[in-house]
Design a protein around this motif. Structure first.
Motif, PDB file in Angstrom:
ATOM      1  N   ARG A  29       0.863  -1.178   0.000  1.00 22.22           N
ATOM      2  CA  ARG A  29       0.000   0.000   0.000  1.00 22.22           C
ATOM      3  C   ARG A  29       0.899   1.227   0.000  1.00 22.22           C
ATOM      4  O   ARG A  29       1.842   1.338   0.786  1.00 22.22           O
ATOM      5  N   THR A  30       0.602   2.158  -0.887  1.00 23.06           N
ATOM      6  CA  THR A  30       1.533   3.250  -1.162  1.00 23.06           C
ATOM      7  C   THR A  30       0.836   4.602  -1.147  1.00 23.06           C
ATOM      8  O   THR A  30      -0.246   4.755  -1.705  1.00 23.06           O
ATOM      9  N   ILE A  31       1.497   5.555  -0.520  1.00 24.33           N
ATOM     10  CA  ILE A  31       1.101   6.962  -0.582  1.00 24.33           C
ATOM     11  C   ILE A  31       2.114   7.683  -1.465  1.00 24.33           C
ATOM     12  O   ILE A  31       3.316   7.475  -1.342  1.00 24.33           O
ATOM     13  N   GLY A  32       1.622   8.523  -2.349  1.00 19.63           N
ATOM     14  CA  GLY A  32       2.506   9.347  -3.162  1.00 19.63           C
ATOM     15  C   GLY A  32       2.554  10.764  -2.624  1.00 19.63           C
ATOM     16  O   GLY A  32       1.628  11.223  -1.950  1.00 19.63           O
ATOM     17  N   HIS A  86       5.104   5.001   7.180  1.00 19.47           N
ATOM     18  CA  HIS A  86       5.583   3.686   7.612  1.00 19.47           C
ATOM     19  C   HIS A  86       4.890   3.242   8.901  1.00 19.47           C
ATOM     20  O   HIS A  86       4.587   2.057   9.073  1.00 19.47           O
ATOM     21  N   ALA A  87       4.651   4.184   9.807  1.00 19.58           N
ATOM     22  CA  ALA A  87       3.987   3.843  11.065  1.00 19.58           C
ATOM     23  C   ALA A  87       2.566   3.346  10.848  1.00 19.58           C
ATOM     24  O   ALA A  87       2.030   2.604  11.674  1.00 19.58           O
ATOM     25  N   ARG A  88       1.957   3.745   9.732  1.00 27.70           N
ATOM     26  CA  ARG A  88       0.599   3.302   9.405  1.00 27.70           C
ATOM     27  C   ARG A  88       0.589   2.138   8.416  1.00 27.70           C
ATOM     28  O   ARG A  88      -0.460   1.741   7.928  1.00 27.70           O
ATOM     29  N   GLY A  89       1.773   1.594   8.099  1.00 30.42           N
ATOM     30  CA  GLY A  89       1.847   0.429   7.219  1.00 30.42           C
ATOM     31  C   GLY A  89       1.860   0.752   5.743  1.00 30.42           C
ATOM     32  O   GLY A  89       1.537  -0.101   4.915  1.00 30.42           O
ATOM     33  N   THR A 104       7.365  10.287   5.401  1.00 34.03           N
ATOM     34  CA  THR A 104       7.799   8.902   5.224  1.00 34.03           C
ATOM     35  C   THR A 104       7.685   8.129   6.533  1.00 34.03           C
ATOM     36  O   THR A 104       7.159   7.003   6.581  1.00 34.03           O
ATOM     37  N   THR A 105       8.168   8.726   7.614  1.00 35.33           N
ATOM     38  CA  THR A 105       8.082   8.076   8.928  1.00 35.33           C
ATOM     39  C   THR A 105       6.628   7.840   9.328  1.00 35.33           C
ATOM     40  O   THR A 105       6.266   6.763   9.811  1.00 35.33           O
ATOM     41  N   ALA A 106       5.781   8.854   9.106  1.00 34.21           N
ATOM     42  CA  ALA A 106       4.371   8.722   9.466  1.00 34.21           C
ATOM     43  C   ALA A 106       3.676   7.658   8.626  1.00 34.21           C
ATOM     44  O   ALA A 106       2.846   6.896   9.127  1.00 34.21           O
ATOM     45  N   ARG A 166       5.323  18.608  11.558  1.00 31.59           N
ATOM     46  CA  ARG A 166       3.968  18.451  12.095  1.00 31.59           C
ATOM     47  C   ARG A 166       2.933  18.514  10.983  1.00 31.59           C
ATOM     48  O   ARG A 166       1.942  17.768  10.994  1.00 31.59           O
ATOM     49  N   THR A 167       3.154  19.392  10.031  1.00 25.55           N
ATOM     50  CA  THR A 167       2.240  19.494   8.897  1.00 25.55           C
ATOM     51  C   THR A 167       2.175  18.182   8.129  1.00 25.55           C
ATOM     52  O   THR A 167       1.093  17.687   7.799  1.00 25.55           O
ATOM     53  N   ALA A 168       3.346  17.592   7.850  1.00 27.76           N
ATOM     54  CA  ALA A 168       3.390  16.348   7.077  1.00 27.76           C
ATOM     55  C   ALA A 168       2.776  15.184   7.844  1.00 27.76           C
ATOM     56  O   ALA A 168       2.016  14.386   7.278  1.00 27.76           O
ATOM     57  N   ARG A 169       3.091  15.083   9.125  1.00 30.54           N
ATOM     58  CA  ARG A 169       2.510  13.992   9.919  1.00 30.54           C
ATOM     59  C   ARG A 169       0.988  14.105   9.964  1.00 30.54           C
ATOM     60  O   ARG A 169       0.275  13.090   9.838  1.00 30.54           O
ATOM     61  N   THR A 170       0.496  15.319  10.137  1.00 33.52           N
ATOM     62  CA  THR A 170      -0.951  15.525  10.177  1.00 33.52           C
ATOM     63  C   THR A 170      -1.590  15.173   8.840  1.00 33.52           C
ATOM     64  O   THR A 170      -2.647  14.526   8.783  1.00 33.52           O
ATOM     65  N   ALA A 171      -0.951  15.582   7.743  1.00 30.10           N
ATOM     66  CA  ALA A 171      -1.497  15.313   6.411  1.00 30.10           C
ATOM     67  C   ALA A 171      -1.530  13.818   6.123  1.00 30.10           C
ATOM     68  O   ALA A 171      -2.509  13.301   5.560  1.00 30.10           O
ATOM     69  N   VAL A 172      -0.478  13.100   6.482  1.00 28.86           N
ATOM     70  CA  VAL A 172      -0.452  11.652   6.263  1.00 28.86           C
ATOM     71  C   VAL A 172      -1.547  10.968   7.076  1.00 28.86           C
ATOM     72  O   VAL A 172      -2.233  10.057   6.588  1.00 28.86           O
ATOM     73  N   SER A 173      -1.726  11.398   8.307  1.00 29.35           N
ATOM     74  CA  SER A 173      -2.787  10.819   9.136  1.00 29.35           C
ATOM     75  C   SER A 173      -4.159  11.037   8.505  1.00 29.35           C
ATOM     76  O   SER A 173      -4.986  10.114   8.435  1.00 29.35           O
TER      77      SER A 173
END
Length: 338
Positions: free
Chosen positions: A57-60, A90-93, A86-88, A286-293
């Motif tokens: 499963r991939t996010i671009g 990976h934490a979500r698989g 990237t870290t966020a 913080r912006t990137a982690r929030t967006a990935v979530s």
């Protein structure tokens, strides 16, 4: 032909008769989940074609501000945001892939193999966004999308409040003729900061002066004709601070005695310049982690929320605001005033 939708956490939860939180913990090896429940959830996920059974499963992620190729990963804001994303992910698989910015090759976006896409600084008429919307690919934006639609979700800073904070800081340091160095493109960030600057100037009986930003202007020649008419600059892009320092040196002006300077930048090198430059951080991590979530929740059928990052409020789409921060240094403080 429409692609077969991949199963979500909610699908697995219904089939395994557990909560989506339990599914997440079971698949990621976290939380307090009994071994039998963990095994049942994983077997259900495999049977439904989730995860490895359906391929990675991939996010671009891509920056689509300009219609040309450019090395956005060399810009401090984007490099830090992508590392955090990237870290966020990976934490979500999920894997995370950073795509080129060249819109000339936009045909590839019609066949891009991603589960969702994080688009950074999307301008109006963005063909990449149009292609991904047509395919039904879930999208989350860093910065308000140029062509926002009902239901869109994005993460952003309060650029009006931040711009006013910078200008108030410069005014408190004695500035009376503040110029803004800003972009002339269609990206949301430049438009918002420039509009906030013009409004602030009107409220303070100050004539606005916007200097166009040119990333190739290493010597800051764009400032040459205005240096005798200004006593402070707010530069909204990474290179702007160094451009102003170079221009001031060529004209025999001293920062901060003759010119005050604030630059929006994530570059830690500004703490080592002479003088150290006051910066504004937009908190890309913080912006990137929030967006990935938000994006993973969207992909997996969970309802994201809006409001301050980390503060779950009404379950409606729209922006999530991440606070920016002013980091005062010597470049914006006249000697003897503090």
């Amino acid at each position: 032909m429409c692609p077969v939708p991949r199963p979500t956490l909610a699908d697995i939860a219904r089939a395994a008769e557990v909560s989506t939180a339990t599914v997440s913990h079971a698949l990621n090896g976290t939380g307090r989940v009994g071994e039998s429940t963990r095994r049942r959830v994983r077997e259900t996920a495999t049977a439904l074609g989730y995860g490895a059974a359906a391929g990675t499963r991939t996010i671009g992620v891509a920056v689509t501000t300009y219609p040309r190729a450019w090395r956005y990963t060399e810009v401090a804001y984007f490099s830090r945001a992508i590392a955090a994303a990237t870290t966020a992910a990976h934490a979500r698989g999920y894997a995370l892939t950073a795509f080129p910015a060249d819109r000339v090759a936009q045909d590839t976006w019609h066949g891009l193999a991603v589960d969702g896409m994080l688009i950074m600084d999307s301008p109006r008429g963005d063909p990449m966004v149009q292609a991904l919307r047509a395919r039904g690919i879930p999208l989350v934006f860093d910065g308000a999308p140029g062509d926002a639609r009902p239901g869109d979700r994005w993460v952003d800073n309060d650029h009006v409040a931040t711009t006013h904070e910078v200008l108030d800081h410069l005014a408190a340091s004695g500035a009376r003729r503040i110029a803004l160095q800003s972009g002339s493109g269609g990206e949301h960030y430049a438009r918002m900061v420039t509009a906030a600057y013009v409004t602030w100037c009107a409220d303070h009986a100050m004539s606005p002066l916007v200097i166009p930003f040119d990333e190739d202007d290493d010597e800051g020649h764009a400032f040459d004709e205005v240096l005798g008419r200004i006593d402070a600059v707010h530069a909204v892009y990474d290179p702007g601070g160094r451009q102003l320092l170079a221009a001031a040196a060529r004209h025999g002006l001293r920062v901060p005695d003759d010119l005050l300077l604030v630059c929006a930048s994530e570059d830690p090198g500004y703490a080592q310049t002479e003088p150290p430059v006051t910066t504004v951080t937009l908190d890309p991590e913080r912006t990137a982690r929030t967006a990935v979530s938000l994006l993973v929740d969207l992909i997996e059928g969970e309802q994201p929320v809006t409001g301050q990052a980390g503060n779950r409020q009404a379950e409606v789409p729209g922006p999530v605001l991440v606070p920016a921060g002013l980091r005062p240094r010597a470049s914006s403080r006249r000697r003897g005033m503090y």
